[in-house]
Design a protein around this motif. Structure first.
Motif, mmCIF file in Angstrom:
data_model
loop_
_atom_site.group_PDB
_atom_site.id
_atom_site.type_symbol
_atom_site.label_atom_id
_atom_site.label_comp_id
_atom_site.label_asym_id
_atom_site.label_seq_id
_atom_site.Cartn_x
_atom_site.Cartn_y
_atom_site.Cartn_z
ATOM 1 N N ILE A 1 0.845 -1.208 0.000
ATOM 2 C CA ILE A 1 0.000 0.000 0.000
ATOM 3 C C ILE A 1 0.870 1.244 0.000
ATOM 4 O O ILE A 1 0.558 2.244 -0.674
ATOM 5 N N GLU A 2 1.977 1.195 0.747
ATOM 6 C CA GLU A 2 2.865 2.355 0.802
ATOM 7 C C GLU A 2 3.467 2.656 -0.570
ATOM 8 O O GLU A 2 3.570 3.816 -0.970
ATOM 9 N N GLN A 3 3.843 1.596 -1.299
ATOM 10 C CA GLN A 3 4.409 1.805 -2.635
ATOM 11 C C GLN A 3 3.373 2.364 -3.599
ATOM 12 O O GLN A 3 3.685 3.225 -4.433
ATOM 13 N N GLU A 4 2.135 1.881 -3.489
ATOM 14 C CA GLU A 4 1.080 2.402 -4.360
ATOM 15 C C GLU A 4 0.809 3.874 -4.067
ATOM 16 O O GLU A 4 0.628 4.678 -4.997
ATOM 17 N N LEU A 5 0.747 4.225 -2.769
ATOM 18 C CA LEU A 5 0.494 5.621 -2.413
ATOM 19 C C LEU A 5 1.645 6.519 -2.835
ATOM 20 O O LEU A 5 1.440 7.686 -3.185
ATOM 21 N N ALA A 6 2.867 5.980 -2.802
ATOM 22 C CA ALA A 6 4.028 6.771 -3.211
ATOM 23 C C ALA A 6 4.137 6.891 -4.719
ATOM 24 O O ALA A 6 4.944 7.676 -5.225
ATOM 25 N N GLY A 7 3.321 6.144 -5.464
ATOM 26 C CA GLY A 7 3.333 6.233 -6.927
ATOM 27 C C GLY A 7 4.519 5.541 -7.567
ATOM 28 O O GLY A 7 4.923 5.891 -8.684
#
Length: 426
Positions: free
Chosen positions: A218-224
């Motif tokens: 989720i963190e990687q997705e939010l960071a783009g």
């Protein structure tokens, strides 16, 4: 006399005796009145035999000679044509033996000899097929099939193939020792050189097509952060091709059925051409592909093609290749697979800043390039710099040595009071 002929005789007999009229006899037999009176005349002249057809017991003029039947049966049971289905065997008879018969004739001869078919006929399964794409190049399916393509003459190897969904045409194929990225690069190159770049490619979820790190947190997705791609996936992204990964074999049924057909036919074709090695199989492969496309490819609903040519400046050697990242060291050098390489260029203005993170691309021919800001820089192997060896200096020992006082040391002259009393008493 058959049951049908017996019925005709009884009706004609009633007509002759006057119990029924000609029209009634025609209605009972399902014949015209004219034909009924012909039968009546033949019964009056010949009796019961007048009802029997004159060709009964007579061999038709177009019947296959017994000698030809025996020849076909001998060829069908020979090692040369073993494991052939009826349709393929009929094609091979016309091509190699000069015997032109239909597949149904082959099947009838085989059934009369009580020979089992290559594959048992199964009732068709009810399923909802997906319609073909309307234009060629809208969807291309890719996969590989490991199989004993040369039977006992060689070890099994894999056929990599790509088929266009709209036409069922093979647009690329190559034999490889095993399923690998290089094989898919090769068939993609064949497709682009002969047809063009497709809109999308459909494949399975093999690690060749997907990176093990493609699942993001989720963190990687939010960071783009971009999704990790495999070597083949990076090449498709640069070509602008949409990559679709199937979750079941049934989803890419066209390529699966292609391999069933090729395993059924090409094993025999390679045997008839005396192919014994993988290299020989690849040399004969264009002929097999052309023969397949002529027999099985169809015309698309829309004649306009969705394949597009390469853009100016795009080089397939530097797109369909292996990629890695390195940091540029002093003297524009990098370390790659245990060797040192230096940028080989005659233009002094083409320089890359020191300690820059660059992409290294290795072509299928083994050539190495640095890819930086859309430009390629060829690499040349260079000798590793020799480090000066410094003589080893012995370090002083950290252990403390015990100190032994001299014989005339004042400590040796000292006499302890208790010790001196004991010695006096003694």
């Amino acid at each position: 006399m058959s049951k049908k002929e017996l019925k005709r005789y009884k009706v004609i007999e009633q007509l002759i005796q006057g119990f029924i009229t000609g029209g009634e006899a025609a209605e009972l037999l399902g014949l015209s009145t004219r034909q009924v009176y012909r039968l009546k005349k033949r019964v009056l002249e010949e009796g019961e035999t007048g009802i029997i057809h004159k060709n009964r017991g007579r061999k038709p003029a177009h019947a296959l000679p017994d000698e030809t039947k025996q020849n076909i049966l001998a060829l069908l049971s020979s090692d040369r044509y073993r494991n052939c289905n009826d349709h393929h065997f009929a094609e091979l008879l016309a091509k190699y033996e000069g015997i032109r018969v239909s597949p149904s004739t082959v099947r009838r001869i085989r059934c009369e000899a009580k020979m089992k078919p290559k594959r048992k006929r199964r009732p068709p399964k009810a399923h909802r097929p997906r319609e073909r794409k309307p234009q060629a190049g809208m969807l291309v399916q890719m996969d590989a099939s490991p199989h004993h393509w040369l039977e006992e003459r060689s070890q099994p190897f894999s056929l990599h193939a790509a088929i266009d969904d709209a036409t069922g045409k093979i647009v690329g194929a190559v034999f490889r020792p095993q399923e690998d990225t290089a094989g898919y690069f090769m068939i993609t190159r064949q497709m682009i050189e002969n047809e063009g770049i497709p809109m999308s490619i459909y494949s399975d979820r093999h690690n060749i097509f997907r990176s093990p790190k493609e699942e993001q947190t989720i963190e990687q997705e939010l960071a783009g952060e971009p999704i990790a791609l495999s070597q083949f996936g990076q090449a498709l992204k640069e070509l602008g091709v949409t990559h679709i990964k199937a979750t079941t074999p049934q989803a890419k049924g066209r390529i699966e059925r292609l391999f069933e057909t090729l395993q059924d036919r090409w094993v025999v074709e390679l045997r008839l051409r005396n192919v014994n090695t993988l290299e020989e199989a690849n040399r004969i492969l264009p002929e097999l592909i052309e023969d397949y496309n002529q027999k099985f490819a169809v015309e698309p609903r829309d004649p306009e093609s969705a394949f597009v040519p390469l853009e100016p400046g795009q080089l397939l050697d530097l797109i369909l290749c292996y990629r890695d990242e390195r940091t540029l060291g002093p003297g524009e050098t990098i370390s790659y697979q245990g060797k040192t390489y230096k940028i080989h260029t005659t233009d002094p203005n083409q320089t890359i800043p020191l300690k820059t993170r660059v992409e290294v691309r290795q072509t299928l021919d083994g050539e190495l390039f640095i890819w930086y800001k859309g430009k390629s820089y060829p690499l040349q192997e260079t000798a590793k710099p020799q480090r000066q060896t410094v003589p080893e200096q012995k370090k002083a020992s950290s252990e403390k040595k015990s100190h032994k006082p001299a014989a005339n040391h004042p400590w040796r002259q000292y006499k302890h009071p208790i010790t001196s009393r004991i010695s006096q008493r003694a």
